[in-house]
Design a protein around this motif. Structure first.
Motif, mmCIF file in Angstrom:
data_model
loop_
_atom_site.group_PDB
_atom_site.id
_atom_site.type_symbol
_atom_site.label_atom_id
_atom_site.label_comp_id
_atom_site.label_asym_id
_atom_site.label_seq_id
_atom_site.Cartn_x
_atom_site.Cartn_y
_atom_site.Cartn_z
ATOM 1 N N TYR A 551 -7.602 10.164 -7.895
ATOM 2 C CA TYR A 551 -7.536 11.579 -8.278
ATOM 3 C C TYR A 551 -8.757 11.936 -9.119
ATOM 4 C CZ TYR A 551 -6.135 15.850 -10.689
ATOM 5 O OH TYR A 551 -6.106 17.119 -11.201
ATOM 6 N N GLN A 552 -9.314 13.120 -8.844
ATOM 7 C CA GLN A 552 -10.435 13.619 -9.629
ATOM 8 C C GLN A 552 -10.217 15.086 -9.933
ATOM 9 O OE1 GLN A 552 -14.307 12.914 -7.978
ATOM 10 N NE2 GLN A 552 -15.356 14.262 -9.416
ATOM 11 N N GLY A 553 -10.135 15.405 -11.202
ATOM 12 C CA GLY A 553 -9.997 16.775 -11.649
ATOM 13 C C GLY A 553 -10.911 16.979 -12.841
ATOM 14 N N GLU A 554 -10.333 17.328 -13.968
ATOM 15 C CA GLU A 554 -11.132 17.393 -15.192
ATOM 16 C C GLU A 554 -11.609 15.997 -15.565
ATOM 17 O OE1 GLU A 554 -10.782 19.384 -19.663
ATOM 18 O OE2 GLU A 554 -9.006 19.173 -18.380
ATOM 19 N N GLU A 555 -10.786 14.992 -15.249
ATOM 20 C CA GLU A 555 -11.146 13.586 -15.422
ATOM 21 C C GLU A 555 -10.731 12.811 -14.186
ATOM 22 O OE1 GLU A 555 -9.245 12.218 -18.931
ATOM 23 O OE2 GLU A 555 -10.492 13.404 -20.309
ATOM 24 N N LYS A 556 -11.291 11.611 -14.016
ATOM 25 C CA LYS A 556 -10.936 10.764 -12.890
ATOM 26 C C LYS A 556 -9.734 9.898 -13.257
ATOM 27 C CE LYS A 556 -15.550 10.421 -10.823
ATOM 28 N NZ LYS A 556 -16.625 9.494 -10.369
ATOM 29 N N SER A 557 -8.941 9.577 -12.228
ATOM 30 C CA SER A 557 -7.744 8.776 -12.445
ATOM 31 C C SER A 557 -7.474 7.942 -11.196
ATOM 32 C CB SER A 557 -6.546 9.685 -12.750
ATOM 33 O OG SER A 557 -5.372 8.935 -12.896
ATOM 34 N N PHE A 558 -6.956 6.727 -11.401
ATOM 35 C CA PHE A 558 -6.708 5.822 -10.283
ATOM 36 C C PHE A 558 -5.372 5.121 -10.477
ATOM 37 C CE2 PHE A 558 -6.961 1.523 -8.425
ATOM 38 C CZ PHE A 558 -7.140 1.869 -7.090
ATOM 39 N N GLY A 559 -4.674 4.898 -9.381
ATOM 40 C CA GLY A 559 -3.401 4.198 -9.445
ATOM 41 C C GLY A 559 -3.151 3.384 -8.198
ATOM 42 N N TYR A 560 -2.341 2.330 -8.336
ATOM 43 C CA TYR A 560 -1.973 1.531 -7.168
ATOM 44 C C TYR A 560 -0.560 0.993 -7.340
ATOM 45 C CZ TYR A 560 -3.066 -2.640 -9.989
ATOM 46 O OH TYR A 560 -3.096 -3.599 -10.967
ATOM 47 N N LEU A 561 0.044 0.641 -6.211
ATOM 48 C CA LEU A 561 1.413 0.134 -6.170
ATOM 49 C C LEU A 561 1.476 -1.025 -5.190
ATOM 50 C CD1 LEU A 561 4.580 0.405 -6.594
ATOM 51 C CD2 LEU A 561 4.528 1.967 -4.639
ATOM 52 N N LEU A 562 2.069 -2.132 -5.622
ATOM 53 C CA LEU A 562 2.317 -3.287 -4.767
ATOM 54 C C LEU A 562 3.825 -3.485 -4.691
ATOM 55 C CD1 LEU A 562 -0.319 -5.740 -6.317
ATOM 56 C CD2 LEU A 562 -0.616 -4.293 -4.298
ATOM 57 N N ALA A 563 4.366 -3.527 -3.485
ATOM 58 C CA ALA A 563 5.819 -3.617 -3.344
ATOM 59 C C ALA A 563 6.195 -4.559 -2.217
ATOM 60 C CB ALA A 563 6.428 -2.235 -3.097
ATOM 61 N N GLN A 564 7.313 -5.242 -2.412
ATOM 62 C CA GLN A 564 7.889 -6.092 -1.379
ATOM 63 C C GLN A 564 9.370 -5.749 -1.235
ATOM 64 O OE1 GLN A 564 6.726 -8.882 0.830
ATOM 65 N NE2 GLN A 564 8.644 -8.019 1.577
ATOM 66 N N ASP A 565 9.744 -5.280 -0.045
ATOM 67 C CA ASP A 565 11.135 -4.945 0.249
ATOM 68 C C ASP A 565 11.751 -6.025 1.124
ATOM 69 O OD1 ASP A 565 10.553 -2.671 -1.104
ATOM 70 O OD2 ASP A 565 10.792 -1.302 0.582
ATOM 71 N N LEU A 566 13.032 -6.254 0.901
ATOM 72 C CA LEU A 566 13.768 -7.242 1.671
ATOM 73 C C LEU A 566 15.139 -6.679 2.033
ATOM 74 C CD1 LEU A 566 14.433 -10.158 2.737
ATOM 75 C CD2 LEU A 566 15.223 -10.658 0.410
ATOM 76 N N SER A 567 15.498 -6.746 3.311
ATOM 77 C CA SER A 567 16.832 -6.388 3.775
ATOM 78 C C SER A 567 17.424 -7.600 4.467
ATOM 79 C CB SER A 567 16.788 -5.209 4.749
ATOM 80 O OG SER A 567 16.316 -4.045 4.112
ATOM 81 N N ALA A 568 18.666 -7.941 4.104
ATOM 82 C CA ALA A 568 19.291 -9.129 4.676
ATOM 83 C C ALA A 568 20.765 -8.881 4.929
ATOM 84 C CB ALA A 568 19.107 -10.325 3.732
ATOM 85 N N GLN A 569 21.207 -9.218 6.132
ATOM 86 C CA GLN A 569 22.634 -9.199 6.471
ATOM 87 C C GLN A 569 23.171 -10.579 6.135
ATOM 88 O OE1 GLN A 569 24.087 -6.232 7.907
ATOM 89 N NE2 GLN A 569 25.964 -7.259 7.228
ATOM 90 N N LEU A 570 23.676 -10.735 4.895
ATOM 91 C CA LEU A 570 24.084 -12.047 4.420
ATOM 92 C C LEU A 570 25.306 -12.562 5.167
ATOM 93 C CD1 LEU A 570 23.596 -11.455 0.594
ATOM 94 C CD2 LEU A 570 21.967 -12.393 2.244
#
Length: 667
Positions: A551-570
């Protein structure tokens, strides 16, 4: 506070949850969309498809342009449908869709679930017999709370319990009848039994009764409802998808009707009655009336409040302070490939509405009366579909919306849409294609595309050029911008798919600096990228993903997301969904949104911002054929703060737990 907690617990005990077929809806939704597509459906898109499932269309009466706009069929797929119908005649069962050449399994399931063929055996049933055989029959309860509790509860600023409760009941037979009841109590709201003010215990109560027929009387609806008409310039109810989801289906509306209101959102609907008649074969007339109590801040000026919250003494004082009366109609006529409609509504507030803000072309409503009239037209010719609506309000402003849907061969589709909403066009119930939340003070040109290469590859997206000619909130004069969004999917194997999503927007923004006596125009830029995979192996599904936001507006900004999803029919009766995610953003401007699985019919798209960890655990356990329990626990931990939230919602500490429960008893 203890008294409120006891009331909530007693309420939970009284409302035993029963369900018969609501599970079928979500299973159907999951069956018609691939897992990667299901993950990125917005709540509005889910409601959109579920509403079609509950209000199916007669397969033998569907027109070519309806197949395109309702279900996103390509030109080749429509031609195959028409060829089959010409060769074999009218459909006797939706199962015949499996025999249409060129239709894949996902498309066939989607159309089958949202259409029907008249069943002569059912048509002979009496209304009493039909009431005993509903398609959808369920009662659903949700209960949830967070810990630690916020300052508003610790200091007794919020008068109710720190927990929410929802109860939904639906008994309906598709295209025949529908009865629904919705009850909701937000966190901090108190039990209020005052029938003279139409307060019946729960803070929000909504109900409807709708009856459908194929004769002169097409529909009779009493209670809460929404109206859909044309392209949404006058009647913008229902679940219009708008920008952000499917770039083709999200733009044009192909349905004009009244629909029961079943949401827990406490605004944006009518409360009264609706009747639709069909005096001749190709003409329909809908008449509606509504009388609603509205929350408002009433002192020297009167301002409407739409958040629906009644947690504090001041918020309760603003409850149901004024009334809004609305009367409207829609006249519609169809001629083969042409459909023409006229829409009219007039509304009157009991008080003079003064927004209490700047009134120099801010495109906000002021006064007591609002009237809108429009004419809409849909026309289909070969592989082209034209959609348009022209509207005028009593403030003198005009609104125009013209769209063209082009379905080309080889799986390539395009849509073009031009809009021009005058700054003095004001529509209280409009909801058409727009960048802002209101259908006013905006010009724009939209181009969307979709390319399907067999079952292996999908590329879709849109570009939207828009401007606000006059001043808007926090902008002294008009601004303009451009937005692009695209997403793609590649299926590598039967059990592995890759997806890539990219979006960017650039627009002007006025800010005030200490060294200047007036606002300064800056350029605001946002770029987002997400990529991931769906990996299925027997009873386990993995979804790793990474997101970036610059993002860049009046100031610059940066973000990130790391995700791991798991679905299991136990086990056969136990399913697990979980996520672990790490997020890091410089500030709120570079926040990221990610879909989280939740209770049935509860959809979560929370913002991730700051630095920390987020994980949740969702368990679905079927105790027996009649009993099912769903529980969700979510945990958020921040590295960069010692306080979460602000104001009365402030929480001491850097961690938060959210718990939610759902119980179902099948009858």
């Amino acid at each position: 506070m203890k008294k409120s907690i006891v009331i909530v617990l007693l309420t939970l005990k009284v409302f035993v949850v029963s369900a018969q077929s609501n599970d079928e809806e979500m299973l159907w939704l999951q069956s018609i969309f691939q897992k990667d597509k299901m993950e990125i459906l917005t709540p509005k898109e889910v409601d959109y498809w579920l509403s079609f499932h509950r209000n199916p269309k007669n397969l033998n009466k569907l027109k070519a342009w309806e197949l395109q706009t309702l279900f996103g069929l390509t030109y080749d797929e429509v031609q195959s449908f028409q060829k089959y119908k010409k060769l074999y005649g009218a459909f006797v069962s939706t199962n015949e869709l499996n025999r249409i050449e060129g239709w894949n399994e996902s498309l066939t399931r989607r159309v089958k679930a949202c259409t029907y063929v008249s069943n002569f055996n059912e048509e002979g049933l009496s209304r009493k017999e039909q009431l005993k055989a509903p398609d959808l029959h369920y009662s659903l309860s949700n209960f949830g709370f967070s810990t630690p509790i916020s300052k508003g509860f610790l200091q007794d600023h919020y008068l109710g319990a720190p927990a929410y409760f929802q109860q939904k009941l639906l008994w309906s037979k598709r295209n025949n009848y529908s009865f629904g009841l919705t009850l909701q109590q937000d966190k901090g709201e108190v039990w209020d039994w005052n029938p003279s003010k139409r307060h019946f215990g729960f803070d929000f109560t909504s109900a409807h009764l709708s009856i459908h027929n194929d004769g002169f009387l097409q529909q009779l609806l009493v209670g809460d409802f929404q109206m859909i008409g044309g392209q949404g310039l006058v009647f913008g109810g229902g679940y219009f998808l708008g920008k952000g989801g499917d770039p083709i289906l999200n733009i044009t509306r192909a349905v004009s009707e009244g629909r029961p209101y079943t949401s827990v959102t406490e605004s944006g609907f009518f409360r009264g009655g609706l009747v639709t008649v069909k005096p001749i074969s190709n003409v329909k007339l809908t008449l509606m009336g509504s009388y609603k109590n509205i929350d408002a801040y009433a002192s020297d000026t009167t301002r409407v409040i739409n958040n629906g919250l009644h947690r504090t003494t001041k918020e309760i004082e603003k409850r149901s302070q004024i009334t809004l009366v609305s009367v409207g109609s829609r006249l519609e006529s169809s001629f083969n490939a042409l459909n023409i409609g006229c829409n009219f509504i007039t509304s009157q507030y009991s008080n003079y509405i003064d927004p209490g803000v700047r009134k120099d072309s801010l495109s906000v409503f002021e006064g007591r009366y609002a009237t809108n009239f429009s004419v809409d037209l849909n026309y289909y010719w070969r592989n082209l579909s034209f959609f348009s609506e022209v509207a005028r309000s009593n403030f003198g402003g005009m609104a125009y919306l013209f769209s063209t849907y082009v379905s080309l061969k080889k799986g390539f589709d395009l849509v073009f849409s031009f809009r021009d909403y005058a700054h003095n066009y004001v529509s209280l119930f409009g909801n058409a294609l727009s960048e802002s939340t209101n259908t006013t003070n905006e010009e724009g040109f939209y181009v969307g595309f979709k390319w399907k290469k067999g079952k292996k590859f999908l590329l879709e997206g849109y570009i939207d050029l828009y401007s606000f000619p006059f001043s808007t909130y926090r902008n002294d004069v008009g601004i303009e911008g451009v937005e692009f969004r695209g997403r793609s999917k590649l299926k590598l194997k039967n059990n592995t798919s890759l997806f890539l999503n990219f979006s960017t927007f650039e627009r002007g923004k006025y800010i005030t600096k200490e060294d200047y006596f007036k606002s300064v125009l800056i350029k605001e830029i946002s770029q987002k990228l997400s990529l991931g995979a769906i990996i299925e192996d027997h009873h386990i599904t993995l979804k790793p993903q990474v997101q970036f936001h610059f993002y860049q507006g009046e100031e610059k900004s940066f973000g990130y997301l790391l995700a791991q999803d798991l679905s299991a029919q136990l086990f056969d009766n136990l399913k697990l969904d979980t996520r672990i995610a790490y997020f890091s953003t410089d500030d709120y401007n570079s926040r990221l949104y990610s879909y989280e699985k939740n209770l049935q019919y509860v959809f979560s798209y929370p913002p991730y911002y700051g630095k920390g960890w987020k994980n949740y655990l969702l368990l679905k356990y079927r105790l027996s054929k009649k009993l099912r329990v769903i529980a969700r626990w979510s945990y958020t931990f921040y590295h960069d703060r010692e306080v979460i939230g602000s104001g009365w919602d402030e929480i001491e500490g850097n961690a938060r737990h959210d718990l939610a429960f759902q119980l179902k008893v099948n009858l």
